[in-house]
Scaffold this active site. Structure first.
Site, PDB file in Angstrom:
ATOM      1  N   SER A 147     -26.030   7.716  -8.072  1.00 28.37           N
ATOM      2  CA  SER A 147     -26.099   8.285  -9.422  1.00 28.37           C
ATOM      3  C   SER A 147     -27.103   7.521 -10.260  1.00 28.37           C
ATOM      4  O   SER A 147     -27.403   6.343  -9.999  1.00 28.37           O
ATOM      5  CB  SER A 147     -24.716   8.207 -10.076  1.00 28.37           C
ATOM      6  OG  SER A 147     -24.781   8.455 -11.460  1.00 28.37           O
ATOM      7  N   TYR A 172     -17.030   3.605 -12.103  1.00 28.52           N
ATOM      8  CA  TYR A 172     -17.836   4.631 -11.436  1.00 28.52           C
ATOM      9  C   TYR A 172     -19.249   4.119 -11.200  1.00 28.52           C
ATOM     10  O   TYR A 172     -19.784   4.217 -10.085  1.00 28.52           O
ATOM     11  CB  TYR A 172     -17.858   5.894 -12.308  1.00 28.52           C
ATOM     12  CG  TYR A 172     -18.759   6.996 -11.807  1.00 28.52           C
ATOM     13  CD1 TYR A 172     -18.327   7.884 -10.832  1.00 28.52           C
ATOM     14  CD2 TYR A 172     -20.039   7.162 -12.332  1.00 28.52           C
ATOM     15  CE1 TYR A 172     -19.149   8.914 -10.384  1.00 28.52           C
ATOM     16  CE2 TYR A 172     -20.864   8.187 -11.899  1.00 28.52           C
ATOM     17  CZ  TYR A 172     -20.417   9.059 -10.921  1.00 28.52           C
ATOM     18  OH  TYR A 172     -21.231  10.069 -10.485  1.00 28.52           O
TER      19      TYR A 172
END
Length: 283
Positions: A175, A188
């Protein structure tokens, strides 16, 4: 692709449901297939919706058969299966929690039982939960996020390796948060940073077997993870911070996976592609 912002909305459950999103994400490939993945078999975790669905359909259009791993979003998974079959391919649906190593072994076993081979592994499943600061992050949430996002990639890669041959490809979803960080998605972002390092390490470890390992680092993409993670106001603003001032669509990300899975990427390993709307980050 649309420059129109998505309306305010939220969902009260992780993972979210694509069938409840407005507007629905664009997942259909934009171009005819050319057989770049003909005869190959792929496992795609989180393949029921979002980026995973777009990748499944794009792979099918290029000739691959796909095993779709997902948690319990059966309606979304069945829609993805129909989309794959519309491309004259086959989809095997495998529900279950990829944070458990036994489930990861079962995914590989069921894929081999159905299709007889494995050529591409897409480690894509993920979850995220917002916190205002680190003091709110419980040990339970921390472990859960790492199990789903990171442990699953170790478990599945470990289970798949005995069955991958020369020319196989592993593609991990990281990401933009691995490079920029995010104050509300600390755990995350940490998993996504670890995935970059995992990708680079496995690329070196498997180079003698001629198995390529790469990653994709999406920016703000319109997927069920967004309304499932944020409130209505934040969801409506999703993507506006990108240089293109909009959220990307899953079918704008899926071509990265097709490329990395195909022989077109035969000289690439240990790399990360960045479909993020124009944000410049370190590679």
């Amino acid at each position: 692709m649309s420059d129109t912002p998505q309306p305010p909305q939220s969902q009260d459950r992780q993972p979210g449901f694509e069938s409840e999103m407005t507007p629905r994400p664009d997942y259909m490939p934009r171009h005819p297939g050319s057989g770049r993945l003909a005869g190959r078999v792929a496992i795609i975790t989180g393949g029921d919706s979002g980026i995973g669905r777009a990748v499944a359909v794009a792979f099918a259009r290029e000739g691959a058969r796909v095993a779709i791993s997902y948690l319990d979003e059966h309606k979304d998974a069945e829609e993805t299966q129909r989309a794959v079959e519309a491309e004259r391919s086959e989809a095997l649906l495998i529900p279950g929690d990829v944070g458990a190593e036994d489930q990861c072994r079962e995914i590989v076993a069921k894929t081999l039982s159905r299709f007889g081979r494995l050529d591409v592994l897409v480690n894509n499943a993920a979850e995220q939960h917002t916190v205002k600061d680190l003091t709110e992050l419980s040990a339970e949430q921390l472990e859960r996020t790492f199990r789903t996002n990171l442990f699953s990639q170790f478990f599945l890669t470990k289970a798949a390796l005995p069955h991958l041959k020369e020319g196989a490809a592993i593609i991990n979803t990281t990401s933009i948060t691995a490079y920029k960080g995010n104050p509300q998605l600390i755990d995350y972002a940490a998993t996504k940073g670890a995935i970059v390092t995992f990708t680079r390490s496995m690329a070196v470890a498997l180079s003698d077997r001629k198995i390529r390992v790469n990653a994709v680092a999406p920016g703000p993409i319109w997927t069920p993870l967004i309304p499932a993670s944020f409130d209505e106001t934040r969801t409506a603003e999703h993507g506006k911070s990108s240089e293109m001032e909009r959220a990307g669509q899953p079918n704008e990300v899926a071509p990265c996976y097709v490329f990395l899975a195909s022989d077109d990427a035969s000289y690439m390993s240990g790399q990360v592609l960045h479909p993020n709307g124009g944000t410049v980050v370190g590679s």
